[in-house]
Design a protein around this motif. Structure first.
Motif, PDB file in Angstrom:
ATOM      1  N   LEU A  87      -5.053  16.002   2.251  1.00  0.00           N
ATOM      2  CA  LEU A  87      -4.293  15.080   1.705  1.00  0.00           C
ATOM      3  C   LEU A  87      -3.123  15.475   1.141  1.00  0.00           C
ATOM      4  O   LEU A  87      -2.103  15.104   1.257  1.00  0.00           O
ATOM      5  CB  LEU A  87      -4.938  14.028   0.709  1.00  0.00           C
ATOM      6  CG  LEU A  87      -4.292  13.286   0.070  1.00  0.00           C
ATOM      7  CD1 LEU A  87      -4.015  12.138   0.954  1.00  0.00           C
ATOM      8  CD2 LEU A  87      -5.466  12.492  -1.169  1.00  0.00           C
ATOM      9  N   MET A  88      -3.173  16.713   0.141  1.00  0.00           N
ATOM     10  CA  MET A  88      -1.953  17.255  -0.495  1.00  0.00           C
ATOM     11  C   MET A  88      -0.953  17.718   0.555  1.00  0.00           C
ATOM     12  O   MET A  88       0.237  17.606   0.535  1.00  0.00           O
ATOM     13  CB  MET A  88      -2.391  18.231  -1.251  1.00  0.00           C
ATOM     14  CG  MET A  88      -3.258  17.692  -2.539  1.00  0.00           C
ATOM     15  SD  MET A  88      -2.443  16.267  -3.419  1.00  0.00           S
ATOM     16  CE  MET A  88      -0.956  17.004  -3.877  1.00  0.00           C
ATOM     17  N   ALA A  89      -1.566  18.442   1.763  1.00  0.00           N
ATOM     18  CA  ALA A  89      -0.516  18.897   2.842  1.00  0.00           C
ATOM     19  C   ALA A  89       0.260  17.607   3.362  1.00  0.00           C
ATOM     20  O   ALA A  89       1.260  17.735   3.629  1.00  0.00           O
ATOM     21  CB  ALA A  89      -1.206  19.547   3.939  1.00  0.00           C
ATOM     22  N   MET A 118       0.883  -1.230  -0.197  1.00  0.00           N
ATOM     23  CA  MET A 118       0.078  -0.058   0.229  1.00  0.00           C
ATOM     24  C   MET A 118       0.794   1.227   0.005  1.00  0.00           C
ATOM     25  O   MET A 118       1.790   1.360   0.809  1.00  0.00           O
ATOM     26  CB  MET A 118      -1.004   0.088   0.996  1.00  0.00           C
ATOM     27  CG  MET A 118      -1.794   1.251   1.440  1.00  0.00           C
ATOM     28  SD  MET A 118      -2.956   1.344   2.943  1.00  0.00           S
ATOM     29  CE  MET A 118      -4.038  -0.013   2.703  1.00  0.00           C
ATOM     30  N   THR A 119       0.485   2.319  -0.793  1.00  0.00           N
ATOM     31  CA  THR A 119       1.315   3.290  -0.920  1.00  0.00           C
ATOM     32  C   THR A 119       0.911   4.293   0.067  1.00  0.00           C
ATOM     33  O   THR A 119      -0.135   3.981   0.675  1.00  0.00           O
ATOM     34  CB  THR A 119       1.209   4.043  -2.436  1.00  0.00           C
ATOM     35  OG1 THR A 119      -0.054   4.475  -2.454  1.00  0.00           O
ATOM     36  CG2 THR A 119       1.572   3.261  -3.377  1.00  0.00           C
ATOM     37  N   ARG A 120       1.646   5.277   0.169  1.00  0.00           N
ATOM     38  CA  ARG A 120       1.389   6.317   1.273  1.00  0.00           C
ATOM     39  C   ARG A 120       0.199   7.042   0.994  1.00  0.00           C
ATOM     40  O   ARG A 120      -0.939   7.276   1.774  1.00  0.00           O
ATOM     41  CB  ARG A 120       2.431   7.372   1.667  1.00  0.00           C
ATOM     42  CG  ARG A 120       2.341   8.390   2.918  1.00  0.00           C
ATOM     43  CD  ARG A 120       3.284   9.268   3.034  1.00  0.00           C
ATOM     44  NE  ARG A 120       3.847   9.901   1.967  1.00  0.00           N
ATOM     45  CZ  ARG A 120       4.726  11.153   2.046  1.00  0.00           C
ATOM     46  NH1 ARG A 120       5.134  11.514   3.286  1.00  0.00           N
ATOM     47  NH2 ARG A 120       5.094  11.705   0.995  1.00  0.00           N
ATOM     48  N   LEU A 121      -0.204   7.178  -0.459  1.00  0.00           N
ATOM     49  CA  LEU A 121      -1.186   7.656  -0.619  1.00  0.00           C
ATOM     50  C   LEU A 121      -2.567   7.219  -0.558  1.00  0.00           C
ATOM     51  O   LEU A 121      -3.543   7.541   0.001  1.00  0.00           O
ATOM     52  CB  LEU A 121      -1.229   8.184  -2.370  1.00  0.00           C
ATOM     53  CG  LEU A 121      -2.236   8.727  -3.174  1.00  0.00           C
ATOM     54  CD1 LEU A 121      -3.087   9.927  -2.625  1.00  0.00           C
ATOM     55  CD2 LEU A 121      -2.259   8.982  -4.502  1.00  0.00           C
ATOM     56  N   GLU A 122      -2.370   5.560  -0.791  1.00  0.00           N
ATOM     57  CA  GLU A 122      -3.578   4.933  -0.596  1.00  0.00           C
ATOM     58  C   GLU A 122      -4.031   4.824   0.866  1.00  0.00           C
ATOM     59  O   GLU A 122      -5.039   4.764   1.229  1.00  0.00           O
ATOM     60  CB  GLU A 122      -3.225   3.480  -1.259  1.00  0.00           C
ATOM     61  CG  GLU A 122      -3.212   3.452  -2.628  1.00  0.00           C
ATOM     62  CD  GLU A 122      -2.497   2.225  -3.200  1.00  0.00           C
ATOM     63  OE1 GLU A 122      -2.662   1.877  -4.471  1.00  0.00           O
ATOM     64  OE2 GLU A 122      -1.663   1.552  -2.330  1.00  0.00           O
ATOM     65  N   PHE A 123      -2.789   4.796   1.629  1.00  0.00           N
ATOM     66  CA  PHE A 123      -3.026   4.623   3.057  1.00  0.00           C
ATOM     67  C   PHE A 123      -3.786   5.861   3.614  1.00  0.00           C
ATOM     68  O   PHE A 123      -4.798   5.671   4.286  1.00  0.00           O
ATOM     69  CB  PHE A 123      -1.644   4.582   3.953  1.00  0.00           C
ATOM     70  CG  PHE A 123      -1.683   4.846   5.285  1.00  0.00           C
ATOM     71  CD1 PHE A 123      -1.489   5.768   5.949  1.00  0.00           C
ATOM     72  CD2 PHE A 123      -2.398   3.611   6.172  1.00  0.00           C
ATOM     73  CE1 PHE A 123      -1.670   5.937   7.404  1.00  0.00           C
ATOM     74  CE2 PHE A 123      -2.601   3.821   7.282  1.00  0.00           C
ATOM     75  CZ  PHE A 123      -2.070   4.847   7.978  1.00  0.00           C
ATOM     76  N   LEU A 124      -3.522   7.220   3.184  1.00  0.00           N
ATOM     77  CA  LEU A 124      -4.109   8.450   3.674  1.00  0.00           C
ATOM     78  C   LEU A 124      -5.234   8.437   3.260  1.00  0.00           C
ATOM     79  O   LEU A 124      -5.987   8.874   3.901  1.00  0.00           O
ATOM     80  CB  LEU A 124      -3.236   9.660   3.346  1.00  0.00           C
ATOM     81  CG  LEU A 124      -1.722   9.760   3.863  1.00  0.00           C
ATOM     82  CD1 LEU A 124      -1.039  10.800   3.183  1.00  0.00           C
ATOM     83  CD2 LEU A 124      -1.883   9.643   5.436  1.00  0.00           C
ATOM     84  N   SER A 134      -7.268   5.820   2.660  1.00  0.00           N
ATOM     85  CA  SER A 134      -8.061   4.895   3.433  1.00  0.00           C
ATOM     86  C   SER A 134      -8.297   5.418   5.019  1.00  0.00           C
ATOM     87  O   SER A 134      -9.316   5.074   5.288  1.00  0.00           O
ATOM     88  CB  SER A 134      -7.592   3.615   3.515  1.00  0.00           C
ATOM     89  OG  SER A 134      -6.135   3.708   4.509  1.00  0.00           O
ATOM     90  N   MET A 135      -7.625   6.451   5.299  1.00  0.00           N
ATOM     91  CA  MET A 135      -7.659   7.010   6.754  1.00  0.00           C
ATOM     92  C   MET A 135      -8.903   8.245   6.504  1.00  0.00           C
ATOM     93  O   MET A 135      -9.098   8.727   7.530  1.00  0.00           O
ATOM     94  CB  MET A 135      -6.684   7.481   7.378  1.00  0.00           C
ATOM     95  CG  MET A 135      -5.472   6.443   7.483  1.00  0.00           C
ATOM     96  SD  MET A 135      -6.094   5.030   8.684  1.00  0.00           S
ATOM     97  CE  MET A 135      -6.170   6.342  10.117  1.00  0.00           C
ATOM     98  N   GLY A 136      -9.301   8.549   5.327  1.00  0.00           N
ATOM     99  CA  GLY A 136     -10.555   9.426   5.030  1.00  0.00           C
ATOM    100  C   GLY A 136      -9.870  10.991   4.665  1.00  0.00           C
ATOM    101  O   GLY A 136     -10.759  11.683   4.602  1.00  0.00           O
ATOM    102  N   PHE A 137      -8.636  10.944   4.778  1.00  0.00           N
ATOM    103  CA  PHE A 137      -7.877  12.317   4.156  1.00  0.00           C
ATOM    104  C   PHE A 137      -8.308  12.399   2.428  1.00  0.00           C
ATOM    105  O   PHE A 137      -8.136  11.558   1.781  1.00  0.00           O
ATOM    106  CB  PHE A 137      -6.434  12.343   4.087  1.00  0.00           C
ATOM    107  CG  PHE A 137      -6.077  12.384   5.787  1.00  0.00           C
ATOM    108  CD1 PHE A 137      -6.212  13.686   6.299  1.00  0.00           C
ATOM    109  CD2 PHE A 137      -5.747  11.358   6.437  1.00  0.00           C
ATOM    110  CE1 PHE A 137      -5.847  13.603   7.719  1.00  0.00           C
ATOM    111  CE2 PHE A 137      -5.445  11.415   7.907  1.00  0.00           C
ATOM    112  CZ  PHE A 137      -5.309  12.615   8.353  1.00  0.00           C
ATOM    113  N   THR A 138      -8.706  13.900   2.271  1.00  0.00           N
ATOM    114  CA  THR A 138      -8.970  14.094   0.863  1.00  0.00           C
ATOM    115  C   THR A 138      -8.622  15.524   0.549  1.00  0.00           C
ATOM    116  O   THR A 138      -8.253  16.578   1.647  1.00  0.00           O
ATOM    117  CB  THR A 138     -10.594  14.058   0.685  1.00  0.00           C
ATOM    118  OG1 THR A 138     -11.413  14.914   1.468  1.00  0.00           O
ATOM    119  CG2 THR A 138     -11.056  12.634   0.578  1.00  0.00           C
TER     120      THR A 138
END
Length: 172
Positions: free
Chosen positions: A17-19, A1-7, A9-13
């Motif tokens: 998410l970009m920050a 799982m990449t960091r993007l996918e993980f974040l 999945s934690m609900g960041f958008t």
């Protein structure tokens, strides 16, 4: 799982998410395709590496004249003929033992460094081709312990090695 996918999945958008994605990245940081470890503490990459030697083999003593018996401040003593050290028989192979990463960087040349990363104190350092690499955040270090990117800017501790061909001693 990449960091993007993980974040995600934690609900960041959106901007949150970009920050998060850009908060720990610096231009000089690069991605290294690290080796996958499936539950073992040893691995043997198939590529040849380069490095510097602290000492090499000549009958009974090392080329710098050190008798292995006289070495003080020993951190590890490794029987190179044992099956536990089989990864060290291959250039690029490494083992981790007692918090130390030991690798054969070139034919007959061994290097050793702490397994604890200076970026965050986690035992995540491994040997990757021609450098030490932290699997947690991508910190990279050369064979002298100097950081190669911003995550590795504090460097890591490297140790001296000596071998007579059958025994490898890691010391400070």
């Amino acid at each position: 799982m990449t960091r993007l996918e993980f974040l995600k999945s934690m609900g960041f958008t959106g901007s949150a998410l970009m920050a998060l994605l850009t908060s720990c990245v610096h231009e000089e940081d690069t991605v290294v395709n690290a080796l996958s470890l499936s539950g073992t503490t040893t691995t043997t990459p198939s590529t040849t590496t380069t490095g510097t030697s602290n000492s090499t083999v000549t009958s009974g003593t090392t080329t710098n004249g050190t008798d292995l018996i006289s070495i003080k401040n020993r951190l590890l003593t490794i029987d190179l003929t044992s099956s536990a050290a089989s990864a060290l028989k291959t250039v690029g192979g490494y083992i981790t033992q007692n918090g130390i990463v030991v690798a054969q960087s070139t034919a007959g040349v061994y290097v050793a460094a702490t397994q604890t990363c200076s970026h965050e104190p986690k035992k995540a350092i491994m040997f990757n081709k021609t450098e030490y690499y932290c699997t947690q955040h991508g910190a990279r270090f050369d064979l002298t312990g100097k950081g190669k990117n911003s995550f590795g800017s504090k460097g890591i501790t490297v140790y001296k090695t000596a071998t007579d061909g059958k025994t490898l001693v890691v010391y400070s």
